[in-house]
Design a protein around this motif. Sequence first.
Motif, PDB file in Angstrom:
ATOM      1  N   CYS A 198       0.874  -1.178   0.000  1.00 17.02           N
ATOM      2  CA  CYS A 198       0.000   0.000   0.000  1.00 17.02           C
ATOM      3  C   CYS A 198       0.907   1.222   0.000  1.00 17.02           C
ATOM      4  N   ARG A 199       0.709   2.098  -0.961  1.00 20.13           N
ATOM      5  CA  ARG A 199       1.489   3.332  -1.027  1.00 20.13           C
ATOM      6  C   ARG A 199       0.716   4.401  -0.264  1.00 20.13           C
ATOM      7  N   GLY A 220      -1.851  -4.286   6.834  1.00 20.34           N
ATOM      8  CA  GLY A 220      -2.943  -5.167   7.215  1.00 20.34           C
ATOM      9  C   GLY A 220      -4.228  -4.441   6.882  1.00 20.34           C
ATOM     10  N   PHE A 221      -5.309  -5.171   6.750  1.00 11.11           N
ATOM     11  CA  PHE A 221      -6.585  -4.540   6.399  1.00 11.11           C
ATOM     12  C   PHE A 221      -7.718  -5.257   7.107  1.00 11.11           C
ATOM     13  N   GLU A 222      -8.604  -4.479   7.688  1.00  8.93           N
ATOM     14  CA  GLU A 222      -9.822  -5.003   8.286  1.00  8.93           C
ATOM     15  C   GLU A 222     -10.992  -4.261   7.657  1.00  8.93           C
ATOM     16  N   THR A 259     -10.176  -0.273   7.685  1.00  4.99           N
ATOM     17  CA  THR A 259      -9.013   0.286   8.358  1.00  4.99           C
ATOM     18  C   THR A 259      -7.770  -0.429   7.854  1.00  4.99           C
ATOM     19  N   PHE A 260      -6.757   0.358   7.486  1.00  6.66           N
ATOM     20  CA  PHE A 260      -5.448  -0.164   7.144  1.00  6.66           C
ATOM     21  C   PHE A 260      -4.564  -0.071   8.380  1.00  6.66           C
ATOM     22  N   LYS A 308      -2.783   3.233  12.307  1.00  3.10           N
ATOM     23  CA  LYS A 308      -3.893   2.845  11.447  1.00  3.10           C
ATOM     24  C   LYS A 308      -4.324   4.023  10.604  1.00  3.10           C
ATOM     25  N   VAL A 309      -4.964   3.693   9.497  1.00  2.00           N
ATOM     26  CA  VAL A 309      -5.602   4.695   8.643  1.00  2.00           C
ATOM     27  C   VAL A 309      -7.052   4.267   8.494  1.00  2.00           C
TER      28      VAL A 309
END
Length: 182
Positions: A24-25, A42-44, A51-52, A170-171
């Motif tokens: 992921c950039r 990671g991704f949820e 959320t990244f 997180k993002v």
Amino acid sequence: MRRRDREITHKQKIDEIIRGCHCCRLGFCDGGEVYILPLNFGFEATDTGGTFYFHGAKAGRKYQLLQSSPMVTFELDREYWLTGGDVACDYACHFQSVMGKGRASIISDPEEKLVALKSLMNQAVSYHHKNDAFHNSSPSSDKAPITHIHPEGSNWTFQPEMLEVTCVFKVEITDLSCKEHE
């Protein structure tokens, strides 16, 4: 999005594309300059987007920007291939991509840090299992190929001293678009 015929809006398909990516950039605004980093992630998925999760050192430009400029952009892509033709204008690039915006924040809660790091590990091993032949034959590393990769969903453990010195952040996605050119 200009090319609505290439837009993907189905949540399950978008999540599938994200989970099929290995990088992921992440883009920050740094005093009028753009600063982009390729990161493991990671991704949820959530009902509202997702959320990244990322990690890194508790020092440096990225760490400073997380604190001073939390609004970020992101980009992921996969399934890139080129088809040719008789002339240059007959060529086409095929791809799937996801772009968006979000708000970054450092995770301080130890339990949430573990959830984030487990998500990162699951994403990494899932991608590796799907692309095993490529990664085990890579001649560009002086390290031996990995002969055993844990299955996705493993009961990951992390050394407490490493958790202490690692910045986990997180993002939370605020805006997202997805595009596919078949």
